[in-house]
Scaffold this motif. Structure first.
Motif: not given
Ligand SMILES: [Zn+2]
Ligand SMILES: [Zn+2]
Length: 225
Positions: A76-88
């Motif tokens: 859906m367009g999150l970047t490689l840096a944003q996904v881990p932040l959302a997971v955390v």
């Protein structure tokens, strides 16, 4: 005539026995019991099977779901840096849920059939978790933009898997590392000594925040870390 107080016979099915305990359930559930297979709920083998969940079912069922949710945020367009932040962020939300769900709904003074020494009933049956997922998925969607919500909820689910497996391990494993040994002491103290303190299972973080750290030596050590 002397009326004997009702006691639970672990060699017989628990349903209809534990119910008789009434007020005494709260006392029974906080006493250690020893039994090889875990107590039986029903005499009927099929009904009995439905009440049991092996610990390894939890990662087997929920890790693929969590991975799929995380990958959805990528798509859906999150970047490689944003996904881990959302997971955390999702894992952090889980730690608060772990504390809250344990302290309030699971500690209502109701009668139930469960006992903490029962290895096949310590993790949540996936059908129960699936139902609980609905309100928490909706909550994730309220808290975050559409592309973040799947990874956030995936993180919450990962936190849940870590919790359930850890909880099983603390009861039935033999921790050899300092951290898990301390967690085990902290949690068994909650079950068998002071069940109005020490609600955190994977950490004592929220116990510190809400001032529910028990005042034993072990607990003091944990809270000072
Ligand atoms: Zn426990
Ligand atoms: Zn508890």
């Amino acid at each position: 005539m002397v009326v004997k107080p009702f006691t639970v016979d672990l060699d017989k099915p628990l349903v209809f026995q534990v119910g008789h305990l009434g007020e005494a359930y709260n006392e029974w559930v906080h006493q250690p019991i020893v039994s090889k297979e875990g107590p039986r709920f029903f005499a009927n083998d099929y009904l009995e099977l439905l009440t049991r969940t092996a610990w390894w079912v939890i990662p087997l069922v929920w890790l693929p779901v969590a991975s799929w949710l995380v990958s959805m945020s990528f798509r859906m367009g999150l970047t490689l840096a944003q996904v881990p932040l959302a997971v955390v962020g999702g894992i952090f939300i889980w730690t608060l849920l772990e504390y809250g769900l344990h302290r309030f709904p699971l500690h209502m003074k109701s009668t139930s059939y469960w006992h903490p020494m029962d290895g096949m009933r310590i993790v949540f049956p996936p059908a129960v978790t699936a139902i609980l997922c609905v309100p928490f998925w909706n909550m994730s969607r309220l808290l975050s933009p559409p592309s973040v919500a799947p990874a956030l909820f995936g993180g919450t689910l990962l936190g849940y898997v870590a919790y359930d497996v850890t909880h099983y391990y603390l009861h039935h494993g033999k921790p050899y590392k300092r951290l898990t040994q301390d967690l085990k002491k902290y949690h068994l103290n909650h079950h068998f000594r002071n069940h109005s303190k020490g609600f955190g299972i994977t950490s004592s973080f929220w116990d510190n925040v809400f001032r529910t750290v028990p005042s034993t030596k072990t607990a003091e050590k944990m809270s000072n870390q």
